[in-house]
Enzyme design. Structure first.
Site, PDB file in Angstrom:
ATOM      1  N   SER A 107      -1.849   1.061  11.508  1.00 50.51           N
ATOM      2  CA  SER A 107      -2.010   2.039  10.432  1.00 50.51           C
ATOM      3  C   SER A 107      -1.616   3.440  10.880  1.00 50.51           C
ATOM      4  CB  SER A 107      -3.466   2.057   9.948  1.00 50.51           C
ATOM      5  OG  SER A 107      -3.831   0.812   9.405  1.00 50.51           O
ATOM      6  N   THR A 151       0.857  -1.186   0.000  1.00 47.67           N
ATOM      7  CA  THR A 151       0.000   0.000   0.000  1.00 47.67           C
ATOM      8  C   THR A 151       0.893   1.236   0.000  1.00 47.67           C
ATOM      9  OG1 THR A 151      -0.114   0.310   2.405  1.00 47.67           O
ATOM     10  CG2 THR A 151      -1.621  -1.308   1.441  1.00 47.67           C
ATOM     11  N   CYS A 152       0.279   2.417   0.059  1.00 44.20           N
ATOM     12  CA  CYS A 152       1.083   3.643   0.045  1.00 44.20           C
ATOM     13  C   CYS A 152       1.920   3.784   1.307  1.00 44.20           C
ATOM     14  CB  CYS A 152       0.193   4.870  -0.140  1.00 44.20           C
ATOM     15  SG  CYS A 152      -1.100   5.028   1.119  1.00 44.20           S
ATOM     16  N   SER A 184     -10.700  19.588  -0.197  1.00 49.03           N
ATOM     17  CA  SER A 184     -12.045  19.744  -0.757  1.00 49.03           C
ATOM     18  C   SER A 184     -12.487  18.458  -1.442  1.00 49.03           C
ATOM     19  CB  SER A 184     -12.070  20.902  -1.756  1.00 49.03           C
ATOM     20  OG  SER A 184     -11.767  22.125  -1.125  1.00 49.03           O
ATOM     21  N   ALA A 186     -10.776  24.019  -4.406  1.00 48.77           N
ATOM     22  CA  ALA A 186     -10.783  22.756  -5.153  1.00 48.77           C
ATOM     23  C   ALA A 186      -9.501  21.966  -4.935  1.00 48.77           C
ATOM     24  CB  ALA A 186     -10.986  23.029  -6.647  1.00 48.77           C
ATOM     25  N   GLY A 187      -8.934  22.065  -3.730  1.00 48.85           N
ATOM     26  CA  GLY A 187      -7.721  21.320  -3.402  1.00 48.85           C
ATOM     27  C   GLY A 187      -8.031  19.913  -2.928  1.00 48.85           C
ATOM     28  N   GLU A 196      -8.280   2.692  10.928  1.00 47.89           N
ATOM     29  CA  GLU A 196      -8.854   2.917   9.585  1.00 47.89           C
ATOM     30  C   GLU A 196      -9.326   1.595   8.988  1.00 47.89           C
ATOM     31  OE1 GLU A 196      -7.391   2.142   6.455  1.00 47.89           O
ATOM     32  OE2 GLU A 196      -5.306   1.663   6.898  1.00 47.89           O
ATOM     33  N   THR A 197     -10.329   1.684   8.129  1.00 51.60           N
ATOM     34  CA  THR A 197     -11.001   0.487   7.615  1.00 51.60           C
ATOM     35  C   THR A 197     -10.420  -0.031   6.309  1.00 51.60           C
ATOM     36  OG1 THR A 197     -12.628   1.906   6.513  1.00 51.60           O
ATOM     37  CG2 THR A 197     -13.179   1.112   8.709  1.00 51.60           C
ATOM     38  N   ARG A 206       2.844   0.941   3.392  1.00 48.03           N
ATOM     39  CA  ARG A 206       3.551  -0.265   3.831  1.00 48.03           C
ATOM     40  C   ARG A 206       3.780  -1.229   2.675  1.00 48.03           C
ATOM     41  NH1 ARG A 206       1.891  -2.394   8.279  1.00 48.03           N
ATOM     42  NH2 ARG A 206       0.419  -0.722   8.770  1.00 48.03           N
TER      43      ARG A 206
END
EC number: 1.2.1.70
Length: 446
Positions: A108, A49-50, A193, A189-190, A113-114, A52
């Site tokens: 995590s 994942t991002c 957002s 619009a970052g 987190e799910t 791990r």
């Protein structure tokens, strides 16, 4: 045969290192096969994942661990020692504990987190398809998924939002009730957002209006979620249509001021409007919050929600750790017991063979002059000798099976007595081979 994990995560490795050892989905088949081809690596699952990258493997030889490190070093073009400095390694019960903690969200970056539970399941199923999952990893991952679900169900660790964007939406929901049918105006619009819009849509808002100084960026974000983009100079006009306004721009001054809002509120005919200002510096003039019909929350209000929720998650994590302790203990006990059974059966069989051969030899030497009672006494004595000789090692083996190293004693006994258990001493699992929770290990069916 043992489970080990070699991994790195956001705590042990900087982003530059994690990027090198991140395995996109299209490379995973090659990675899994490459790892399983290494000497000493019997089976493997890779979670990438991002935050791990982890290799869970069953090793048949000690060299397998070093070969995993070598493989990772080759993949990222770094020396093995450099890779080791950023990785962690757990074996035996600690590897199982780590897997259970990962699937439960306790390891995590965002506690509880799910998303990680789905990522663990996806990694496991992909490795199954590639064919690199043996019965032992199958059992461990099946149980990890069950534990992850149990932790969330019993502790509610995932129930309290701990991100600012999620907290903003949750605060709106708690204040206004259901968000279904509500119109929302997003100012800015970052990334924040974008995350906020995702959370809003999951709660069934009727429509999303996006306004940004860069109109093309507003169009892009609105198109992404099926919303409407409006120009920044039309902001107040469209504010009249919104029930909720969430503002997060990078402006250095107030974007929404009290004076123009007076006209907006007059046009709304008394309908209330809910503002959430998650910008730093603030986008909404605090004076807006004093206008009749306006409810205004800023970043500090949200942070208090996040802090309170994080405290709740930490309390839930304590309960989760207790669940995991019990689950790890039960898993290892069941696993150790299943390893022992083939060895005990083989040892009893060997004792029975020796008893029968020696009894036949002794009776042949005595000839046919023994009475039925004498034969019975001799046979009973032979049974008693074998039973008493085997009782102590079998009893102690069963007790040792309840330790994380239990299967080593089983292996030692097999070597000392030259035993050949059925299936090579590998436990025969009851029920379907593709499913193996602890109940299967205990022989209760799957």
């Amino acid at each position: 045969m043992l489970i080990t994990v070699v991994g790195l995560n956001h705590r042990t490795a900087p982003l530059a290192v994690r990027e090198k050892l991140s395995f996109p989905e299209h490379t995973l088949k090659e990675v899994l096969r490459g790892l399983s081809d290494r000497e000493g690596v019997e089976s493997c699952v890779v979670i990438s994942t991002c935050n791990r990258t982890e290799v869970y493997a069953v090793l048949s030889e000690e060299d397998g661990l070093q070969n995993i490190w070598c493989f990772l070093a080759e993949r990222c073009g770094s020396p093995v020692e450099a890779i080791k400095s950023h990785t962690y390694n757990y074996s035996f019960g600690e590897s199982v504990r780590h897997l259970f903690r990962v699937s439960s969200g306790l390891d995590s970056m965002v506690l509880g987190e799910t998303q990680i539970l789905g990522q663990v399941k996806q990694a496991y199923q992909f490795a199954q398809q590639v064919g690199t999952v043996n019965w032992l990893l199958n059992c461990a991952f099946q149980q990890a998924l069950a534990v992850g679900k149990r932790v969330r169900t019993e502790t509610g660790i995932d129930k309290n939002p701990v991100s600012i964007s999620y907290a903003a939406v949750e605060l709106a929901r708690q204040t206004l009730g259901s968000l279904e049918g509500r119109e929302v105006l997003i100012v800015g619009a970052g990334k924040m957002s974008e995350l906020t819009v995702k959370h809003l849509l999951s709660h069934g808002v009727a429509g999303v209006i996006v306004s940004n100084r860069s109109y093309p960026r507003a169009v892009e974000l609105a198109a992404q979620f099926g919303g409407r983009a409006v120009r920044f100079d039309e902001l107040y006009r469209w504010m009249g249509h919104a029930d909720i306004v969430i503002s997060c721009t990078a402006a250095s001054h107030y974007v929404i001021r009290a004076e123009p809002m007076t006209s907006v509120l007059a046009e709304r005919g008394g309908r209330a409007i809910f503002f959430i200002d998650i910008a730093v510096p603030r986008d909404v003039d605090p004076a807006v919050g004093h206008l009749p019909g306006v409810v205004l929350y800023d970043i500090d209000s949200l942070q208090s929600v996040v802090d309170a929720n994080l405290a709740e998650r930490r309390r839930a994590a304590v309960a989760a750790e207790r669940i995991i302790d019990a689950e790890v203990r039960e898993f290892l006990l069941a696993l150790g017991s299943r390893f022992v059974i083939p060895t005990v059966v083989a040892l009893k069989k060997r004792g029975e063979e020796i008893k029968r051969n020696e009894l036949d030899r002794a009776l042949n030497r005595l000839g046919g002059e023994l009475s039925e009672r004498e034969l019975k006494v001799i046979s009973s004595m032979a049974n008693s000798i074998v039973s008493q000789l085997l009782h102590e090692p079998i009893t102690r083996l069963k007790k040792l099976a309840l330790t994380p190293e239990g299967h080593f004693y089983s292996d030692a006994l097999q070597k000392l007595f030259n035993l050949e258990p059925e299936n090579g001493g590998v436990p025969t699992l009851v029920g379907r081979t593709e499913s193996c929770p602890v109940s299967c290990l205990k022989g209760k069916g799957c």
